[in-house]
Design a protein around this motif. Structure first.
Motif, short mmCIF file in Angstrom:
data_model
loop_
_atom_site.label_atom_id
_atom_site.label_comp_id
_atom_site.label_asym_id
_atom_site.label_seq_id
_atom_site.Cartn_x
_atom_site.Cartn_y
_atom_site.Cartn_z
N GLU A 127 21.85 -12.80 9.46
CA GLU A 127 21.73 -11.70 10.42
C GLU A 127 22.90 -10.73 10.25
OE1 GLU A 127 19.37 -9.94 13.20
OE2 GLU A 127 18.99 -12.02 12.63
N ARG A 128 24.11 -11.25 10.06
CA ARG A 128 25.28 -10.37 9.89
C ARG A 128 25.16 -9.55 8.60
NH1 ARG A 128 27.71 -15.07 11.84
NH2 ARG A 128 28.60 -15.66 9.85
N TYR A 129 24.67 -10.17 7.52
CA TYR A 129 24.48 -9.42 6.27
C TYR A 129 23.38 -8.38 6.44
CZ TYR A 129 27.68 -12.15 3.40
OH TYR A 129 28.80 -12.71 2.86
N ALA A 130 22.32 -8.73 7.15
CA ALA A 130 21.24 -7.77 7.40
C ALA A 130 21.78 -6.57 8.18
CB ALA A 130 20.10 -8.44 8.16
N GLU A 131 22.64 -6.82 9.15
CA GLU A 131 23.22 -5.73 9.93
C GLU A 131 24.11 -4.84 9.06
OE1 GLU A 131 25.10 -7.93 13.06
OE2 GLU A 131 23.19 -8.29 14.10
N LEU A 132 24.79 -5.44 8.07
CA LEU A 132 25.59 -4.63 7.14
C LEU A 132 24.68 -3.71 6.32
CD1 LEU A 132 28.20 -3.82 5.67
CD2 LEU A 132 27.85 -5.80 4.16
N ILE A 133 23.56 -4.25 5.82
CA ILE A 133 22.62 -3.42 5.06
C ILE A 133 22.12 -2.26 5.92
CG2 ILE A 133 20.32 -3.37 3.99
CD1 ILE A 133 20.87 -6.20 2.96
N VAL A 134 21.72 -2.56 7.16
CA VAL A 134 21.25 -1.52 8.07
C VAL A 134 22.32 -0.45 8.26
CG1 VAL A 134 20.57 -1.04 10.47
CG2 VAL A 134 19.57 -2.99 9.25
N ALA A 135 23.57 -0.86 8.46
CA ALA A 135 24.66 0.09 8.68
C ALA A 135 24.90 0.97 7.46
CB ALA A 135 25.94 -0.65 9.06
N PRO A 149 16.15 5.07 7.15
CA PRO A 149 16.73 3.84 7.71
C PRO A 149 15.85 2.63 7.40
CG PRO A 149 16.72 5.62 9.34
CD PRO A 149 15.91 6.10 8.16
N ILE A 150 16.45 1.46 7.42
CA ILE A 150 15.73 0.21 7.17
C ILE A 150 15.82 -0.64 8.44
CG2 ILE A 150 17.78 -0.88 6.15
CD1 ILE A 150 15.91 -2.48 4.33
N SER A 151 14.76 -1.34 8.74
CA SER A 151 14.77 -2.20 9.93
C SER A 151 15.61 -3.45 9.66
CB SER A 151 13.35 -2.62 10.30
OG SER A 151 12.84 -3.55 9.35
N VAL A 152 16.15 -4.02 10.72
CA VAL A 152 16.93 -5.25 10.57
C VAL A 152 16.03 -6.38 10.09
CG1 VAL A 152 16.74 -6.12 12.96
CG2 VAL A 152 18.79 -6.60 11.60
N LEU A 191 14.33 -0.43 -0.42
CA LEU A 191 14.86 0.76 0.22
C LEU A 191 14.03 1.99 -0.11
CD1 LEU A 191 18.70 0.17 -0.05
CD2 LEU A 191 17.15 -0.37 1.82
N ALA A 192 13.48 2.03 -1.31
CA ALA A 192 12.57 3.12 -1.67
C ALA A 192 11.32 3.02 -0.83
CB ALA A 192 12.22 3.07 -3.16
N GLY A 193 10.85 1.80 -0.62
CA GLY A 193 9.67 1.58 0.23
C GLY A 193 9.93 2.02 1.65
N SER A 194 11.17 1.81 2.09
CA SER A 194 11.56 2.23 3.44
C SER A 194 11.45 3.75 3.57
CB SER A 194 13.00 1.76 3.72
OG SER A 194 13.44 2.24 4.95
N ALA A 195 11.86 4.44 2.50
CA ALA A 195 11.79 5.90 2.52
C ALA A 195 10.36 6.39 2.52
CB ALA A 195 12.55 6.46 1.31
N ALA A 196 9.46 5.58 1.92
CA ALA A 196 8.05 5.99 1.81
C ALA A 196 7.27 5.73 3.09
CB ALA A 196 7.39 5.28 0.64
N ASP A 197 7.77 4.84 3.96
CA ASP A 197 7.04 4.46 5.18
C ASP A 197 6.97 5.58 6.19
OD1 ASP A 197 6.62 2.01 4.12
OD2 ASP A 197 8.19 0.99 5.26
#
Length: 197
Positions: A127-135, A149-152, A191-197
């Motif tokens: 969870e902490r690593y996921a939060e770093l990616i989101v940040a 942005p990417i979801s947690v 992350l590219a998929g996130s941009a396409a959503d």
């Protein structure tokens, strides 16, 4: 409690975790007993039980300490002004360097001897690593409208999946070069998929 007593207690606590790490390197987590931990820590069983309920409690704290140190190192290695692809490379390269620096210890995170408290602690670490990616991604999306942005939840899937793939490679004794390439490709794709959503 005086400062000297508190400092000594903290030092004992760290020595016990170091003793566990030394025993894991020597004989693995499953074979490690409290007697092995205290032998490596040059401490008594009584001292151990003054600090930890049992071996798993000690391991959970060791794992959390390592995870936090890795997270700080990875976060510090990321140049937040660089393009996102560069940041991904920096994060993965740093993380893999840390993991491969002590494979006998880090491969233990896939041990069948892990208990429920350890599994819960692992999930909290993911969870902490996921939060770093989101940040990191949020920071980039503020500078570059092409970065969404990417979801947690998506970040958590990435972190936990990459962790399992890494552990699989370590357990098999595989070279992490190909895994590193794939990790970076998967994250860029997500992350590219996130941009396409």
């Amino acid at each position: 409690m005086s400062i000297d007593v508190e400092t000594e207690k903290e030092a004992q606590h760290q020595r016990l975790m170091d003793g566990l790490a030394a025993s894991i390197r020597e004989k693995g987590l499953a074979q490690t007993q409290v007697s092995d931990i205290v032998r490596h820590a040059h401490a008594s069983r009584r001292t151990f039980y003054n600090h930890f309920e049992d071996k798993e409690a000690c391991f959970v704290e060791l794992m959390n300490t390592l995870s936090d140190a890795f997270l700080v190192a990875v976060d510090g290695a990321i140049d937040r002004e660089a393009p996102l692809a560069t940041q991904i490379d920096q994060a993965i390269d740093t993380y893999l360097g840390l993991v491969t620096g002590d494979p006998a210890l880090t491969s233990t995170f896939a041990s069948p001897a892990l208990g429920e408290r350890t599994v819960v602690a692992q999930r909290e670490g993911f969870e902490r690593y996921a939060e770093l990616i989101v940040a990191v991604v949020e920071s980039d999306s503020a500078r570059d409208p092409r970065v969404a942005p990417i979801s947690v939840d998506r970040a958590y899937m990435l972190v936990s999946g990459l962790h399992q793939t890494l552990v699989r490679a370590l357990v098999r004794g595989e070279d992490l070069g190909p895994a590193s390439y794939e990790f970076k490709a998967v994250i860029r794709s997500a992350l590219a998929g996130s941009a396409a959503d």
